[in-house]
Design a protein around this motif. Structure first.
Motif, mmCIF file in Angstrom:
data_model
loop_
_atom_site.group_PDB
_atom_site.id
_atom_site.type_symbol
_atom_site.label_atom_id
_atom_site.label_comp_id
_atom_site.label_asym_id
_atom_site.label_seq_id
_atom_site.Cartn_x
_atom_site.Cartn_y
_atom_site.Cartn_z
ATOM 1 N N ARG A 63 0.836 -1.207 0.000
ATOM 2 C CA ARG A 63 0.000 0.000 0.000
ATOM 3 C C ARG A 63 0.863 1.246 0.000
ATOM 4 N N GLN A 64 0.226 2.354 -0.309
ATOM 5 C CA GLN A 64 0.971 3.596 -0.406
ATOM 6 C C GLN A 64 1.584 4.015 0.919
ATOM 7 N N ASP A 65 0.990 3.619 2.017
ATOM 8 C CA ASP A 65 1.550 4.024 3.306
ATOM 9 C C ASP A 65 2.657 3.088 3.773
ATOM 10 N N SER A 124 2.425 -0.148 4.304
ATOM 11 C CA SER A 124 1.981 -1.410 4.888
ATOM 12 C C SER A 124 1.677 -2.400 3.772
ATOM 13 N N LYS A 128 9.318 -2.455 6.432
ATOM 14 C CA LYS A 128 8.547 -1.322 5.910
ATOM 15 C C LYS A 128 9.312 -0.604 4.809
#
Lengths: 357, 173, 137
Positions: free
Chosen positions: A338-340, A342, A356
């Motif tokens: 995902r973009q964040d 995660s 991460k």
């Protein structure tokens, strides 16, 4: 035999043994165990394609790999929208409504594309040729500007998702024919073409009796067999930092292993304009790059064709919808980044998250 | 003490000393599992030259077993690496009488040390690492092993000469 | 020195012979047996070999690519492609390459350069150091 001559005999045996041991340990350890893995790399399909084999005799390997590359080049030519003699280009060039005869191979591919299109509720669409043209992602020089609002509007108004490509099955002995019914539709099988080429390459390798191989076409891969006592091991590149890995994947260490993995990401082909990233995975419903909060989607499936199609479909659908779809598909596993930073991966996805991004 | 201790007692002492050395060494931070000096081996060498091959084999294997049990690495990958190295080294020591020349602790130590490293790396490649890159590092590891072998051999020599001085035994190798 | 005297006392001719022999073998092995340093860089255009440059000498060569010229530069035993206009430069390593088997590529230009070493079967050093057979992306 007693005394000195016995000792001499033992000394001779000992020296030979020692010499043999030292030689074996120092040189065989370094050399002999390395030469069973061979990799050949070519520029093909607009990217780097490597075929690695293990434990195959040199001449057999050379022939098998050459045949596999030739097959991939053939499929590249078949799918090309730009080479004027390719069937796909000709279908697109023909006036709307005029049929073009095609091979069973192309029919099979179109059906496969349609299957994914239906199951993904239109997220995957083999008719986006015109749209891709407007964005310019398939040309040699990468685009730097999004298409004008006007161009997008006319395309959106005319395009009908799910329609526009008609297949006329030939009755026994006759060839099938394909034609387009919508001027905004362009046949583009790019979403599964690379996967299909990889599958065919593996098929050719098997024809030459090669059962342990890894085909890597620009980051999309399929591996069969293993490397003797060790499995095929693959790293998944970080979506933003090319030199880093985001996950490590180990195929099962068995002779009957067969895993395909294709990754679709917003970093493969893109440009940045006005601080916004425009990537090449287009949403058929909006005509614009899919914005689903994902950096990349990696799909593992039984064939590279499926993995290719589904990685695109899942990226467009987004994580939530894709996960709802997963139980209906057999043999499909997925990793979402995902973009964040995660991630989420399905239970049977072969891969270990490394940290991460 | 003027009399030599019984051989089996001496084996026990040496094995205990080896385990102690092994554990002490484990407490020292090292950049990796390959970068150990292996001081425990000097006791194996003492056993070899003082009591013979089977004694050395016993001391070595007891050190591997007890050491791993005490450190909590029994049956772990490290344990198998250790064990394979020890077995290789012990087997090579058995070949020493076959050599056309006499060797002392330094020579045997270097030989055993190199063999130990090769066995460890091969087993590591086979069981754990699974790719050929490790063999790129092997020459450099072996050079390290050569020096640690030298060191251990010298230490063993020192112990053996002091043993001889104290026990006034005939030490010949 | 104290150390060398100890060394001489502790060793017999057999020991020294063994030490020397093993040391020689090791040096040979380290120098030749497992080395993977590159010796030259081969330049391909559309998979056809075009030219080669030795890595031992600093040099640069202008090569005609499909989109214009591309410079192949050799400096300090390493090589790289000086490309100008292709954001789609795909390769296992961008920038300088030096180990046998490493590749740098400009896909739209059709130019590929690869390091050849003494090894019969070179493998990319990045793949080697991770123990990987391929990178997915």
């Amino acid at each position: 035999m007693r005394g000195p001559s016995r000792q001499k005999r033992r000394n001779l045996v000992g020296s030979i043994l020692l010499g043999a041991l030292l030689y074996a340990a120092f040189f065989t350890g370094g050399q002999g165990l390395q030469n069973k893995k061979r990799t050949t790399t070519r520029l093909l399909m607009g990217t780097l394609v490597s075929i690695t084999t293990w434990g195959v005799e040199e001449e057999q390997e050379r022939q098998g790999v050459a045949a596999a590359f030739a097959e991939m080049a053939r499929i590249d030519a078949l799918m090309s929208r730009h080479q004027p003699q390719s069937p796909v280009a000709q279908i697109n060039a023909a006036p709307v409504g005029s049929p073009f005869s095609v091979s069973p191979e192309l029919v099979g591919l179109l059906r496969e594309a349609w299957k994914i299109q239906t199951l993904s509720q239109g997220a995957f669409d083999p008719g986006l040729g015109q749209l891709i043209e407007r964005w310019g992602f398939s040309g040699d020089k990468p685009p730097t500007l999004p298409p004008t609002k006007a161009a997008m509007a006319t395309w959106l108004a005319t395009f009908q998702p799910g329609e526009g490509i008609v297949l006329e099955e030939g009755s026994a002995g006759e060839e099938s024919r394909i034609y387009l019914t919508n001027p905004a539709t362009g046949l583009d099988l790019g979403g599964i073409a690379k996967g299909y080429a990889i599958d065919r390459a593996i098929f050719k390798l098997k024809e030459f009796g090669i059962t342990n191989a890894l085909v890597n076409a620009g980051g999309d891969l399929r591996g069969i067999g293993h490397k003797g006592e060790a499995p095929w091991r693959v790293g998944i590149q970080h979506p933003r930092e090319k030199a880093r890995l985001v996950a490590e994947s180990q195929w099962p260490n068995r002779p009957d292993t067969d895993v395909a993995m294709v990754t679709s990401g917003d970093y493969e082909r893109f440009f940045i304009h006005d601080n916004k990233r425009y990537h090449h995975i287009l949403d058929p419903k909006s005509g614009y790059p899919a914005q689903t909060g994902l950096l990349s989607v990696s799909v593992q499936a039984n064939s590279a064709t499926e993995a290719d199609g589904w990685s695109t479909a899942f990226f467009v659908l987004g994580e939530k919808q894709s996960r709802k779809l997963l139980p209906k598909l057999t043999g499909v596993e997925v990793l979402f980044v995902r973009q964040d930073g995660s991630h989420w991966k399905s239970v049977n996805f072969l891969g270990k998250w490394l940290g991460k991004p | 003490m003027n009399r030599a201790p019984r051989p089996d007692l001496l084996i026990a002492y040496l094995a205990a000393a080896a385990v102690a050395a092994h554990i002490l060494e484990a407490a020292i931070p090292a950049p990796g599992p390959w970068f150990k000096i292996g001081l425990a081996n000097m006791f194996t060498l003492v056993a070899f030259f003082h009591l013979g091959w089977s004694a050395a084999a016993l001391v070595s294997l007891m050190r591997v077993m007890a050491g791993s049990l005490l450190l909590g690495t029994f049956l772990s990958p490290t344990f198998f690496l250790s064990l394979s190295g020890a077995i290789g080294a012990v087997l090579v020591m058995g070949l020493v009488p076959l050599l056309p020349f006499r060797v002392g602790p330094v020579g045997v130590s270097i030989l055993a040390s190199l063999t130990h490293m090769v066995c460890q790396v091969v087993v590591a490649w086979w069981l754990i690492i699974g790719h050929d890159g490790i063999f790129l590092a092997l020459p450099w590891f072996l050079i390290g092993s050569w020096f640690t072998g030298l060191l251990n051999g010298l230490l063993a020599y020192l112990i053996l000469t002091r043993l001889a001085a104290h026990q006034s035994m005939n030490l010949q190798w | 020195m104290n150390f060398f005297r100890l060394l001489r006392k502790a060793t017999q001719p057999g020991d020294r012979w063994l030490m020397a022999l093993s040391a020689l073998l090791l040096i040979g092995y380290a120098g030749f047996g497992a080395g993977q340093r590159g010796t030259l860089v081969t330049i391909h255009r559309d998979n056809q070999p075009l030219n080669r440059l030795a890595l031992a000498e600093d040099s640069s060569l202008l090569v005609a690519g499909r989109l214009g010229s591309v410079t192949v530069e050799v400096k300090g035993g390493r090589a790289r492609l000086l490309e100008y206009d292709s954001p789609r430069m795909i390769g296992t390593r961008t920038g300088w390459i030096e180990k046998a088997g490493e590749i740098a590529v400009c896909v739209p230009c059709g130019i590929l350069i690869q390091i050849q070493g003494e090894e019969a079967n070179p493998t990319s050093s990045k793949l080697n150091s991770h123990g990987l057979d391929g990178i997915a992306r």
